[in-house]
Design a protein around this motif. Sequence first.
Motif, PDB file in Angstrom:
ATOM      1  N   ARG A   1     -26.153  13.160 -63.234  1.00  0.00           N
ATOM      2  CA  ARG A   1     -26.569  14.119 -62.191  1.00  0.00           C
ATOM      3  C   ARG A   1     -27.008  13.327 -60.961  1.00  0.00           C
ATOM      4  O   ARG A   1     -27.408  12.157 -61.063  1.00  0.00           O
ATOM      5  CB  ARG A   1     -27.716  15.003 -62.672  1.00  0.00           C
ATOM      6  CG  ARG A   1     -28.908  14.227 -63.178  1.00  0.00           C
ATOM      7  CD  ARG A   1     -30.009  15.118 -63.750  1.00  0.00           C
ATOM      8  NE  ARG A   1     -31.040  14.331 -64.414  1.00  0.00           N
ATOM      9  CZ  ARG A   1     -32.009  13.660 -63.781  1.00  0.00           C
ATOM     10  NH1 ARG A   1     -32.076  13.708 -62.466  1.00  0.00           N
ATOM     11  NH2 ARG A   1     -32.888  12.948 -64.451  1.00  0.00           N
ATOM     12  N   ALA A   2     -26.934  13.955 -59.811  1.00  0.00           N
ATOM     13  CA  ALA A   2     -27.336  13.291 -58.565  1.00  0.00           C
ATOM     14  C   ALA A   2     -27.466  14.336 -57.475  1.00  0.00           C
ATOM     15  O   ALA A   2     -26.977  15.468 -57.599  1.00  0.00           O
ATOM     16  CB  ALA A   2     -26.313  12.232 -58.164  1.00  0.00           C
ATOM     17  N   ASP A   3     -28.139  13.953 -56.414  1.00  0.00           N
ATOM     18  CA  ASP A   3     -28.135  14.712 -55.162  1.00  0.00           C
ATOM     19  C   ASP A   3     -27.320  13.868 -54.186  1.00  0.00           C
ATOM     20  O   ASP A   3     -27.775  12.803 -53.753  1.00  0.00           O
ATOM     21  CB  ASP A   3     -29.561  14.921 -54.652  1.00  0.00           C
ATOM     22  CG  ASP A   3     -29.610  15.634 -53.305  1.00  0.00           C
ATOM     23  OD1 ASP A   3     -28.546  15.808 -52.678  1.00  0.00           O
ATOM     24  OD2 ASP A   3     -30.721  15.992 -52.878  1.00  0.00           O
ATOM     25  N   LEU A   4     -26.119  14.314 -53.875  1.00  0.00           N
ATOM     26  CA  LEU A   4     -25.221  13.482 -53.075  1.00  0.00           C
ATOM     27  C   LEU A   4     -25.753  13.213 -51.676  1.00  0.00           C
ATOM     28  O   LEU A   4     -25.369  12.207 -51.053  1.00  0.00           O
ATOM     29  CB  LEU A   4     -23.837  14.128 -52.998  1.00  0.00           C
ATOM     30  CG  LEU A   4     -23.065  14.216 -54.316  1.00  0.00           C
ATOM     31  CD1 LEU A   4     -21.655  14.746 -54.070  1.00  0.00           C
ATOM     32  CD2 LEU A   4     -23.015  12.872 -55.028  1.00  0.00           C
ATOM     33  N   ILE A   5     -26.620  14.073 -51.148  1.00  0.00           N
ATOM     34  CA  ILE A   5     -27.214  13.796 -49.846  1.00  0.00           C
ATOM     35  C   ILE A   5     -28.232  12.665 -49.978  1.00  0.00           C
ATOM     36  O   ILE A   5     -28.154  11.650 -49.277  1.00  0.00           O
ATOM     37  CB  ILE A   5     -27.882  15.058 -49.248  1.00  0.00           C
ATOM     38  CG1 ILE A   5     -26.873  16.205 -49.144  1.00  0.00           C
ATOM     39  CG2 ILE A   5     -28.496  14.733 -47.886  1.00  0.00           C
ATOM     40  CD1 ILE A   5     -25.678  15.930 -48.272  1.00  0.00           C
ATOM     41  N   HIS A   6     -29.178  12.826 -50.883  1.00  0.00           N
ATOM     42  CA  HIS A   6     -30.263  11.868 -51.031  1.00  0.00           C
ATOM     43  C   HIS A   6     -29.783  10.539 -51.601  1.00  0.00           C
ATOM     44  O   HIS A   6     -30.265   9.466 -51.201  1.00  0.00           O
ATOM     45  CB  HIS A   6     -31.352  12.457 -51.940  1.00  0.00           C
ATOM     46  CG  HIS A   6     -32.516  11.543 -52.152  1.00  0.00           C
ATOM     47  ND1 HIS A   6     -32.579  10.647 -53.204  1.00  0.00           N
ATOM     48  CD2 HIS A   6     -33.662  11.374 -51.439  1.00  0.00           C
ATOM     49  CE1 HIS A   6     -33.718   9.967 -53.132  1.00  0.00           C
ATOM     50  NE2 HIS A   6     -34.393  10.385 -52.079  1.00  0.00           N
ATOM     51  N   ASP A   7     -28.809  10.567 -52.516  1.00  0.00           N
ATOM     52  CA  ASP A   7     -28.462   9.374 -53.284  1.00  0.00           C
ATOM     53  C   ASP A   7     -27.345   8.534 -52.676  1.00  0.00           C
ATOM     54  O   ASP A   7     -27.209   7.364 -53.031  1.00  0.00           O
ATOM     55  CB  ASP A   7     -28.085   9.761 -54.714  1.00  0.00           C
ATOM     56  CG  ASP A   7     -29.287  10.289 -55.501  1.00  0.00           C
ATOM     57  OD1 ASP A   7     -30.401   9.810 -55.251  1.00  0.00           O
ATOM     58  OD2 ASP A   7     -29.108  11.184 -56.350  1.00  0.00           O
ATOM     59  N   ILE A   8     -26.524   9.114 -51.789  1.00  0.00           N
ATOM     60  CA  ILE A   8     -25.476   8.293 -51.173  1.00  0.00           C
ATOM     61  C   ILE A   8     -25.205   8.653 -49.717  1.00  0.00           C
ATOM     62  O   ILE A   8     -25.083   7.751 -48.876  1.00  0.00           O
ATOM     63  CB  ILE A   8     -24.160   8.333 -51.994  1.00  0.00           C
ATOM     64  CG1 ILE A   8     -23.153   7.344 -51.406  1.00  0.00           C
ATOM     65  CG2 ILE A   8     -23.583   9.736 -52.093  1.00  0.00           C
ATOM     66  CD1 ILE A   8     -21.945   7.090 -52.286  1.00  0.00           C
ATOM     67  N   ALA A   9     -25.101   9.941 -49.373  1.00  0.00           N
ATOM     68  CA  ALA A   9     -24.738  10.307 -47.997  1.00  0.00           C
ATOM     69  C   ALA A   9     -25.770   9.837 -46.993  1.00  0.00           C
ATOM     70  O   ALA A   9     -25.423   9.460 -45.867  1.00  0.00           O
ATOM     71  CB  ALA A   9     -24.550  11.826 -47.883  1.00  0.00           C
ATOM     72  N   PHE A  10     -27.047   9.829 -47.375  1.00  0.00           N
ATOM     73  CA  PHE A  10     -28.096   9.370 -46.465  1.00  0.00           C
ATOM     74  C   PHE A  10     -28.267   7.851 -46.487  1.00  0.00           C
ATOM     75  O   PHE A  10     -28.234   7.204 -45.435  1.00  0.00           O
ATOM     76  CB  PHE A  10     -29.419  10.070 -46.778  1.00  0.00           C
ATOM     77  CG  PHE A  10     -30.544   9.647 -45.876  1.00  0.00           C
ATOM     78  CD1 PHE A  10     -30.652  10.138 -44.591  1.00  0.00           C
ATOM     79  CD2 PHE A  10     -31.491   8.731 -46.301  1.00  0.00           C
ATOM     80  CE1 PHE A  10     -31.677   9.732 -43.748  1.00  0.00           C
ATOM     81  CE2 PHE A  10     -32.511   8.322 -45.477  1.00  0.00           C
ATOM     82  CZ  PHE A  10     -32.610   8.817 -44.191  1.00  0.00           C
ATOM     83  N   PRO A  11     -28.448   7.213 -47.642  1.00  0.00           N
ATOM     84  CA  PRO A  11     -28.732   5.771 -47.613  1.00  0.00           C
ATOM     85  C   PRO A  11     -27.568   4.912 -47.143  1.00  0.00           C
ATOM     86  O   PRO A  11     -27.788   3.867 -46.530  1.00  0.00           O
ATOM     87  CB  PRO A  11     -29.106   5.451 -49.067  1.00  0.00           C
ATOM     88  CG  PRO A  11     -28.515   6.538 -49.883  1.00  0.00           C
ATOM     89  CD  PRO A  11     -28.549   7.758 -49.015  1.00  0.00           C
TER      90      PRO A  11
END
Length: 411
Positions: free
Chosen positions: A133-143
């Motif tokens: 599971r992941a939050d694609l904004i918090h875990d990749i799109a933002f960093p």
Amino acid sequence: MPELFSWEFATDPYPAYAWLREHAPVRWTRLPSGVEAWLVTRYADAREALADQRLSKNPVHHAGEPGARGRTGIPGERGADLMTHLLNIDPPDHTRLRRLVSKAFTPRTVARFEPRVRELTDRFVDGFAAEGRADLIHDIAFPLPIHAICDLLGVPAEDQDDFRDWAGMMIRHQGGPRGGVARAVKRIRAYLVELIHRKRGDLGDDLISALIRASDHGEHLTENEAAAMAFILLFAGFETTVNLIGNGMHTLLRHPAERARLQESLARGETALLETGVEELLRYDGPVELATWRYATRALTLGGQPVAAGDPVLVVLAAADRDPARFAAPDTLDLSRADNPHLGYGHGIHYCLGAPLARLEARTAIAALLTRLPDLRPAVEPAELRWRGGLIMRGLRSLPVEFTPVPGKGR
């Protein structure tokens, strides 16, 4: 006329934009801030306005009262004395400043940055792949874009977590504490001024060092200009890419047939569909909903409407890129669309300088997610997703997903 700028509108603004294109393609509208401006929604009018030199980027031309002028532009930039950047100036100053940084964003220069983008992408995917599971904004799109633009600017690794916190406050808009955006922008400016002073004694192979060298060789870049330039490269270089990756993955999750086409293409080692696909994602639900502010320097006619000197003009890129007069089946996602001169990154002399880097980051992130996590699926119902507040950008606050865990490294 449909209601504009409500939370319901933010979820899916395209029906309202279709109404405006048909019935009021250039319309005088009161915005949520209370400022009034012309909204331009047809493709032909939008393209004309973006290149019209009678429409200035400099807020000094806004005929409204001082309070209204203060509610335009990037939140927090006025209080931090960061107005002298590429999005707020016209030629010849715009030409001079853009020339100083344009070499850092050519396709050839950006291509040399590709290994670093791949390394960052793999690191972030490694961080959550084993969890399922992941939050694609918090875990990749933002960093991903924040670390990439920090590397490009020359922000030391030990300072990048602070930058990530400040940048996060900037893009929360209405989701953060009152005054948080202004405080974050002031902290960024103070840090950039300090970093410029530090680098003067230890120049490196980075963009801030290049700005200092240019200034020292007669380009006359003031401290405010250098700090404002670094700020706008940071702001424009990460938030648009956060939204491009987030909106792009959201769109692919909602269009399983097109997503499957792309996954099959990637599995064969092909890149053509990925490249045209990113352009289609930019057109279909791009990261920038409205182009940044413009102001008429004299009376003119736009789309048949008389625009007075001093009137603000906002080009609605999201509406123009769904115009059936320019795009066949504009509400259909077609990753192989060939005739696709979208306005997702603008047009004319203010065309987005960082577009090659954003495209590289989006291609790399989307390819990694689709190949490494092939059964990626939404973890919440579409109605539960929330879009960030703000006038110019279009992006999700979060994008929770689930997938089969991949054994390996964890967070």
